[in-house]
Enzyme design. Structure first.
Site, PDB file in Angstrom:
ATOM      1  N   GLU A  68     -50.424  40.745 -44.912  1.00 58.76           N
ATOM      2  CA  GLU A  68     -49.068  41.106 -45.335  1.00 58.76           C
ATOM      3  C   GLU A  68     -49.135  42.460 -46.041  1.00 58.76           C
ATOM      4  O   GLU A  68     -50.031  42.720 -46.834  1.00 58.76           O
ATOM      5  CB  GLU A  68     -48.503  40.009 -46.261  1.00 58.76           C
ATOM      6  N   ASP A  97     -51.739  47.193 -44.406  1.00 59.62           N
ATOM      7  CA  ASP A  97     -50.985  47.516 -43.200  1.00 59.62           C
ATOM      8  C   ASP A  97     -51.886  47.200 -42.005  1.00 59.62           C
ATOM      9  O   ASP A  97     -53.026  47.688 -41.933  1.00 59.62           O
ATOM     10  CB  ASP A  97     -50.619  49.016 -43.215  1.00 59.62           C
ATOM     11  N   ASP A 119     -40.879  42.304 -37.669  1.00 61.73           N
ATOM     12  CA  ASP A 119     -39.718  43.178 -37.869  1.00 61.73           C
ATOM     13  C   ASP A 119     -39.384  43.894 -36.549  1.00 61.73           C
ATOM     14  O   ASP A 119     -40.277  44.458 -35.917  1.00 61.73           O
ATOM     15  CB  ASP A 119     -40.025  44.212 -38.959  1.00 61.73           C
ATOM     16  N   GLU A 197     -38.459  31.102 -38.471  1.00 61.07           N
ATOM     17  CA  GLU A 197     -38.165  30.255 -37.304  1.00 61.07           C
ATOM     18  C   GLU A 197     -37.183  29.154 -37.685  1.00 61.07           C
ATOM     19  O   GLU A 197     -36.219  28.872 -36.964  1.00 61.07           O
ATOM     20  CB  GLU A 197     -39.474  29.652 -36.787  1.00 61.07           C
TER      21      GLU A 197
END
Ligand SMILES: C[S@@+](CC[C@H](N)C(=O)[O-])C[C@H]1O[C@@H](n2cnc3c(N)ncnc32)[C@H](O)[C@@H]1O
Length: 215
Positions: A68, A97, A119, A197
């Protein structure tokens, strides 16, 4: 997902035993971090960690690593672990990243990569930030074991179509694909829901999923 900056987040994250603070030093040695030779599965863009921790609780013989980018989001995952009575030992978190994945994993060190509700970055000029762009597929190819898979779920049709196109153009093989995961008995078997989800499917949106590997 980017949450408001939270004072002290970095310190809490750094002190958490489940967070690997210097992941580059673990490159080629992930089995030592876990103390076993079990396969390593990662989730890129883990968010608040629900999927990763549920997977770790369900599959004790797999080692899971959640990646993350933001402290504020990772903090939520750390808080989730802290609230568990008996957290399993087979997962870790990394704040980084994912474009630096090859600095952290040797070729063949990862058996599976999960991308969940990444994203969408809808503007064309941001296409390379999408986690299924050719730039990221190349990172995955360089770290996955040969013929092992990326599994990608999303509610975003445009991102899904983009991903299918990138996979084809980068000569990945599509193993399976559905435009309504929860209605697809075969692909939905053993499915563990992510936070996003659950939210999107409760709103009535179908979930797209693909599984692909590099030949
Ligand atoms: C929309 S959220 C989905 C969270 C979770 N996977 C789920 O399904 O509930 C996407 C997450 O990916 C993270 N992310 C986006 N690009 C990333 C990158 N290049 N490296 C690491 N994390 C990234 C974001 O910070 C965000 O938390």
């Amino acid at each position: 997902m980017r949450l408001r900056n939270i004072t002290g987040a970095q310190e809490i994250i750094q002190k958490c035993g489940y967070v690997i603070n210097n992941p580059e030093a673990a490159k080629g040695h992930w089995s030592q971090i876990f103390g076993n030779e079990n396969p390593v599965h990662i989730e890129v863009g883990m968010g608040k960690g629900r999927f990763l921790i549920d997977m770790a609780q369900t599959h004790a013989r797999i080692n899971y690593i959640g990646i993350e980018m933001y402290d504020s989001v990772l903090l939520r995952a750390v808080q989730r672990v802290t609230s568990l009575e008996n957290p399993p030992g087979n997962f870790r978190f990394i704040r980084m990243d994912a474009k630096a994945l090859t600095n952290v994993f040797e070729k063949g060190e990862i058996e599976k990569i999960y991308l969940n509700f990444s994203d969408p970055w809808p503007k064309d000029r941001h296409a390379k930030r999408r986690l299924t762009s050719r730039q990221f597929l190349e990172c995955y190819r360089q770290t996955l074991l040969p013929k092992q898979t990326v599994e990608f779920k999303t509610d975003n049709k445009d991102l899904f179509l983009f991903s299918l196109q990138e996979i084809k153009e980068c000569h990945w093989i599509l193993d399976a694909c559905t435009s309504d995961l929860h209605e697809d008995e075969t692909m939905n078997r053993g499915n563990i829901m992510t936070e996003y989800e659950e939210k999107f499917s409760l709103e009535g949106n179908p979930i797209f999923k693909l599984i692909a590997h590099y030949e």
